[in-house]
Design an enzyme around this catalytic site. Structure first.
Site, PDB file in Angstrom:
ATOM      1  N   GLY A  56       0.817  -1.209   0.000  1.00  0.00           N
ATOM      2  CA  GLY A  56       0.000   0.000   0.000  1.00  0.00           C
ATOM      3  C   GLY A  56       0.850   1.256   0.000  1.00  0.00           C
ATOM      4  O   GLY A  56       1.964   1.281   0.516  1.00  0.00           O
ATOM      5  N   THR A 112       4.770   0.979   6.561  1.00  0.00           N
ATOM      6  CA  THR A 112       3.412   0.488   6.709  1.00  0.00           C
ATOM      7  C   THR A 112       2.627   1.382   7.636  1.00  0.00           C
ATOM      8  O   THR A 112       3.150   1.851   8.655  1.00  0.00           O
ATOM      9  CB  THR A 112       3.350  -0.961   7.246  1.00  0.00           C
ATOM     10  OG1 THR A 112       2.002  -1.303   7.558  1.00  0.00           O
ATOM     11  CG2 THR A 112       4.183  -1.156   8.463  1.00  0.00           C
ATOM     12  N   ASP A 116       0.301   0.422   9.551  1.00  0.00           N
ATOM     13  CA  ASP A 116       0.013  -0.316  10.788  1.00  0.00           C
ATOM     14  C   ASP A 116       1.194  -0.334  11.752  1.00  0.00           C
ATOM     15  O   ASP A 116       1.045  -0.738  12.903  1.00  0.00           O
ATOM     16  CB  ASP A 116      -0.365  -1.764  10.473  1.00  0.00           C
ATOM     17  CG  ASP A 116      -1.629  -1.879   9.644  1.00  0.00           C
ATOM     18  OD1 ASP A 116      -2.284  -0.846   9.410  1.00  0.00           O
ATOM     19  OD2 ASP A 116      -1.963  -2.989   9.220  1.00  0.00           O
ATOM     20  N   ARG A 125      -4.602  -4.709  10.581  1.00  0.00           N
ATOM     21  CA  ARG A 125      -5.022  -6.088  10.322  1.00  0.00           C
ATOM     22  C   ARG A 125      -4.711  -6.984  11.522  1.00  0.00           C
ATOM     23  O   ARG A 125      -5.587  -7.668  12.038  1.00  0.00           O
ATOM     24  CB  ARG A 125      -4.324  -6.634   9.065  1.00  0.00           C
ATOM     25  CG  ARG A 125      -4.654  -8.103   8.760  1.00  0.00           C
ATOM     26  CD  ARG A 125      -3.973  -8.577   7.493  1.00  0.00           C
ATOM     27  NE  ARG A 125      -4.508  -7.959   6.308  1.00  0.00           N
ATOM     28  CZ  ARG A 125      -5.527  -8.450   5.591  1.00  0.00           C
ATOM     29  NH1 ARG A 125      -6.119  -9.575   5.960  1.00  0.00           N
ATOM     30  NH2 ARG A 125      -5.953  -7.821   4.527  1.00  0.00           N
TER      31      ARG A 125
END
Length: 398
Positions: free
Chosen positions: A14, A155, A157, A201
Site C-alpha cells: 500500500g 506500513t 500499521d 489487520r
C-alpha cells in the site's frame, strides 16, 4: 565522477506518505556518491514484467532517477514509482506477463529465476525495497539468492518486526486524530455513538495511539477479541458523562468480537500474499451497539454515526516525522551500500536509528503487548510510565 555501480529502488504494498521523501533521499545521496539510480516501477511487478532484451521498451518497468525527477516528487505523498502487491514467488498464471506464459504453466508459479535474470540485466549492484512485511519477505528471499538487499520498513500499521517505527505511521496517527476530532461535531450534534474503523489487520497501534492521545474514549484492537455488550456499557457511560452526549470508539479493521471466528472481509478474493480485503467490522459494531443501547440507556435507543477512515489517512502529503524519518532511513541505506553491507533492515529502536538483519522481517509478528499496554476491562490503552519508552509509546518489539 566515475560510476561506482547501480542501485535499484522499489516500493511495494500500500502507498503511504513518506515514500517519495525516502526515494529522494536515497537518490540524491547515491548520485552524489557516484552511483547510477534506477527506479523499479510498480514494486516487484517491475522486475517480473521487464523484458531482458536490449531493444525492448521497458519504460513501464524501470526509469532512470535524476535529481530533477526526485526533487519534484520528494515533497508529495504516495509513490511516483507506483506500487503493487505482486509476489514473484507465488504468481498466479493469469498475472504472468505475455513473454513468460509459455515457460510457466502452473496455477501458481515461482518466477524468481526471471527476477534474478532481470536484476542482472539491469546491472543492479544493490536493491533497496521499501515496503511492509509482505514486500520485505520477498526481499529476504532475494537476499538468500545472493542479491545485495538493504530494506526500508513502510506500513500504516507500524507492524514490521525489528523496528519501532515504519514510514507512514506518524501521518496515519496524525490524520486519525484530526479526522476523529472533526467527526465529533456531528456525533455531538446528534448525541450519538461515534464508531470509526481504522487500519490495523493484526496490530492495533493505529487505534491505540490516537486513543491514548485523546481522540477516542475507547479502542478495539485485533490482539483482543472483545465483548460487544461490554463496549456498549462503557460507551454509554462515556456518553452520559459528556456534556454533548456522545462517545467515540476506534475499531481496528482486523478486530473480532468474542463470538467471531474470522475477521470481517469485503469479499472472498485473496491477494498474492493470501490476504482477503478487510472491511465491515465498523458496520457490525455500529449495528449491534444500536441494538444493545436500550439495555444501558433506560430503554431508549442510541443512534450511531459510523465512518471508515480508509484511504483518507494514507493519502496526501507526509507530516513532519514522515518527512524526516524517510530522509534518515534513505541515508542509512546508503551508508550500508557504501560499506558494502547487505541483508539489513533499516530501523529505529528507542529513538535511535539502527539496522537489524533482514531475516527479522519473517520472524515473530509485531503486535501490541496486551498485558502491558491494553486494559481489557476498560477497552483502552494503559501504561505505567513514559520513562525510557520509544517516541510512539507501546511500539517497541525489541
Amino acid at each position: 565522477m566515475a560510476n561506482k555501480g547501480t542501485i535499484g529502488i522499489l516500493t511495494g504494498g500500500g502507498d503511504v506518505p513518506g515514500l517519495n521523501p525516502a526515494i529522494r533521499a536515497i537518490t540524491i545521496r547515491a548520485l552524489r556518491e557516484g552511483y547510477r539510480v534506477l527506479g523499479i516501477r510498480r514494486g516487484w511487478a517491475g522486475l517480473v514484467e521487464l523484458v531482458a532484451e536490449p531493444q525492448a521498451d521497458n519504460s513501464s518497468c524501470v526509469q532512470e532517477l535524476t535529481r530533477d525527477v526526485v526533487n519534484r516528487a520528494g515533497r508529495t505523498g504516495g509513490t511516483f514509482l507506483h506500487t503493487s502487491r505482486t509476489r514473484p514467488s507465488h504468481l498466479p498464471k493469469d498475472n504472468l506477463p505475455a513473454h513468460l506464459r509459455d515457460k510457466y504453466t502452473e496455477k501458481i508459479n515461482d518466477v524468481t529465476p526471471e527476477v534474478l535474470k532481470n536484476i542482472e540485466f539491469l546491472g543492479l549492484d544493490f536493491l533497496i525495497p521499501i515496503g511492509g512485511d509482505d514486500t520485505l519477505s520477498y526481499a529476504q528471499r532475494l537476499h538468500e539468492e545472493g542479491v545485495k538487499v538493504v530494506a526500508i520498513p513502510k506500513t500504516m500499521d507500524n507492524d514490521v518486526p525489528g523496528t519501532d517505527y515504519c514510514i507512514g505511521f506518524s501521518t496515519c496517527v496524525t490524520r486519525t486524530i484530526e479526522l476523529t476530532h472533526r467527526l465529533r461535531t456531528s456525533a455531538g450534534s446528534h448525541e450519538r455513538y461515534l464508531v470509526i474503523e481504522v487500519f490495523g489487520r493484526y496490530a492495533g497501534f493505529t487505534a491505540l495511539l490516537p486513543t491514548m492521545a485523546g481522540a477516542a474514549d475507547r479502542c478495539i484492537i485485533p490482539e483482543h477479541n472483545f465483548d460487544i455488550e461490554q463496549l456498549a456499557r462503557l460507551l454509554t457511560e462515556d456518553r452520559n458523562k459528556h456534556p454533548s452526549k456522545y462517545a467515540v470508539v476506534l475499531v481496528s479493521e482486523g478486530a473480532k468480537m468474542r463470538h467471531q471466528q474470522d475477521m470481517s472481509f469485503e469479499g472472498e478474493e485473496v491477494d498474492q500474499y493470501g490476504h482477503r480485503k478487510l472491511g465491515g467490522i465498523g458496520d457490525k459494531v455500529s449495528a449491534m451497539l444500536k441494538e444493545l443501547s436500550p439495555g444501558f440507556n433506560n430503554g431508549r435507543s442510541i443512534n450511531v454515526l459510523n465512518q471508515r477512515l480508509g484511504y483518507l489517512v494514507r493519502s496526501g502529503e507526509p507530516d513532519a516525522l514522515d518527512s524526516i524519518v524517510p530522509m534518515a532511513f534513505g541515508n542509512i541505506a546508503l551508508d550500508l551500500v557504501l560499506e558494502g553491507t547487505s541483508g539489513r533492515l533499516v530501523s529505529i529502536h528507542n529513538g535511535h536509528y539502527d539496522t537489524v538483519p533482514i531475516t527479522t522481517v519473517t520472524g515473530q509478528k509485531k503486535v501490541v503487548d496486551v498485558e502491558k499496554y491494553y486494559n481489557i476491562e476498560r477497552l483502552r490503552p494503559k501504561y505505567e510510565s513514559f520513562q525510557r519508552q520509544p517516541l510512539f509509546i507501546m511500539t517497541s518489539d525489541l
